[in-house]
Design an enzyme around this catalytic site. Structure first.
Site, PDB file in Angstrom:
ATOM      1  N   CYS A 134      -0.517 -13.558  14.619  1.00  0.00           N
ATOM      2  CA  CYS A 134      -1.127 -14.659  13.629  1.00  0.00           C
ATOM      3  C   CYS A 134      -0.046 -14.512  12.637  1.00  0.00           C
ATOM      4  CB  CYS A 134      -2.431 -14.101  13.036  1.00  0.00           C
ATOM      5  SG  CYS A 134      -3.172 -15.454  11.981  1.00  0.00           S
ATOM      6  N   CYS A 135       0.418 -13.423  11.982  1.00  0.00           N
ATOM      7  CA  CYS A 135       1.417 -13.164  11.110  1.00  0.00           C
ATOM      8  C   CYS A 135       2.645 -14.058  11.360  1.00  0.00           C
ATOM      9  CB  CYS A 135       1.847 -11.860  10.483  1.00  0.00           C
ATOM     10  SG  CYS A 135       0.326 -10.900   9.315  1.00  0.00           S
ATOM     11  N   CYS A 215      -3.616 -12.657   2.744  1.00  0.00           N
ATOM     12  CA  CYS A 215      -4.785 -13.614   3.159  1.00  0.00           C
ATOM     13  C   CYS A 215      -6.415 -13.077   3.039  1.00  0.00           C
ATOM     14  CB  CYS A 215      -4.443 -14.065   4.759  1.00  0.00           C
ATOM     15  SG  CYS A 215      -2.921 -14.753   4.986  1.00  0.00           S
ATOM     16  N   CYS A 218      -7.805 -10.804   5.638  1.00  0.00           N
ATOM     17  CA  CYS A 218      -7.055  -9.366   5.869  1.00  0.00           C
ATOM     18  C   CYS A 218      -6.827  -8.654   4.602  1.00  0.00           C
ATOM     19  CB  CYS A 218      -5.801  -9.784   6.524  1.00  0.00           C
ATOM     20  SG  CYS A 218      -5.992 -10.639   8.104  1.00  0.00           S
ATOM     21  N   CYS A 241       3.305  -7.742   7.218  1.00  0.00           N
ATOM     22  CA  CYS A 241       3.202  -8.926   7.996  1.00  0.00           C
ATOM     23  C   CYS A 241       4.313  -9.175   8.974  1.00  0.00           C
ATOM     24  CB  CYS A 241       2.810 -10.066   7.171  1.00  0.00           C
ATOM     25  SG  CYS A 241       4.348 -10.361   5.978  1.00  0.00           S
TER      26      CYS A 241
HETATM   27 FE1  SF4 Z   1      -3.094 -14.243   9.733  1.00  0.00          FE
HETATM   28 FE2  SF4 Z   1      -4.113 -11.977   8.628  1.00  0.00          FE
HETATM   29 FE3  SF4 Z   1      -1.557 -12.224   8.903  1.00  0.00          FE
HETATM   30 FE4  SF4 Z   1      -2.685 -13.897   7.171  1.00  0.00          FE
HETATM   31  S1  SF4 Z   1      -2.487 -11.880   6.669  1.00  0.00           S
HETATM   32  S2  SF4 Z   1      -1.182 -14.522   8.662  1.00  0.00           S
HETATM   33  S3  SF4 Z   1      -4.705 -14.168   8.155  1.00  0.00           S
HETATM   34  S4  SF4 Z   1      -3.011 -11.901  10.141  1.00  0.00           S
END
Ligand code: SF4
Length: 245
Positions: A134-135, A215, A218, A241
């Site tokens: 996701c990151c 985010c 998280c 991240c």
């Molecule tokens: Fe995804 Fe969480 Fe990374 Fe944001 S901090 S990009 S929601 S995993």
């Protein structure tokens, strides 16, 4: 002060196999060891990397101080905001407040690739099952793309924020670019005093216990006395991240 640029440095030291960016970062850390944040920013923007440097801001807690210093030096330096699509509404509001206050002329919103999200995160829940991917999709890949025109970038990281940042240098090299961390040596008391001195607005969630704000899915509140970043990916062994690996 005579300051070399990345282009002036040899590609690789034939004796040590150390790359030019690594040598430059090492040299700059020695030269600027006792310099103030403003001196470091001024040198980086006007002498080291003129027109080839950007600032990356999360517009989270403490972000206002680095943005304040940048506005003192040059409001035209590109400011990159990683708009992951997962931010708190308060962060987007804070971004708009600070952008208005500092009147930056080149604020860029860096967004994930729509096709990548459709393929890997169609329902927006990838953060639950694979936060690293996701990151990668929402932060790392978009930032790498946005940084292509630049030889250096400025971050607001500080040593005091976590154990993993305790040795953070003023200058680093990564992927052939220099990262400039002009606030690395400031501690929480320094930051708080500077916010008062410059009458800077704090992130709306800061006084609600959020000391490091990323985010929404998280980020948790932080207990008094804990690392500022302990609320990020809490309960997992993930601490970064990926853009600052
Ligand atoms: Fe995804 Fe969480 Fe990374 Fe944001 S901090 S990009 S929601 S995993």
């Amino acid at each position: 002060m005579q300051i070399d640029t990345l282009h002036d440095a040899p590609i690789v030291d034939s004796q040590t196999s150390v790359s030019a960016p690594d040598m430059l970062a090492r040299d700059l850390n020695a030269r600027f060891a006792t310099a103030s944040p403003l001196e470091i920013l001024d040198a980086a923007i006007h002498h080291l990397f003129p027109k080839r440097i950007a600032l990356v801001s999360s517009f989270g807690a403490e972000s206002a101080l680095l943005l304040h210093f940048l506005a003192e030096i040059d409001r035209s330096v590109p400011v990159l905001f990683l708009d992951t699509g997962k931010h708190f509404d308060e962060t987007l509001m804070y971004r708009d407040i600070l952008a208005g206050r500092f009147d930056f002329t080149d604020l860029r919103s860096v967004e994930p690739d729509g096709a990548d999200l459709a393929r890997h995160d169609p329902d927006g829940t990838l953060w639950q099952t694979n936060p690293d991917l996701c990151c990668q999709l929402r932060k790392v890949d978009p930032l790498l793309h946005a940084l292509e025109p630049f030889g250096a970038w400025i971050t607001g990281r500080k040593r005091y924020q976590s154990r993993t940042r305790a040795e953070l240098p003023l200058f680093e090299s990564l992927d052939g670019r220099i990262k400039v961390n002009p606030l690395a040596h400031l501690n929480a008391a320094d930051i708080e005093a500077a916010f008062k001195e410059f009458k800077l607005p704090q992130h709306p969630l800061y006084y609600d216990g959020f000391k490091s704000i990323g985010c929404k899915p998280c980020t948790l509140r932080v207990a008094d006395g804990d690392d500022a970043r302990s609320g990020r990916w809490a309960g997992t062994d993930k601490t970064e991240c990926g853009i600052h690996r």
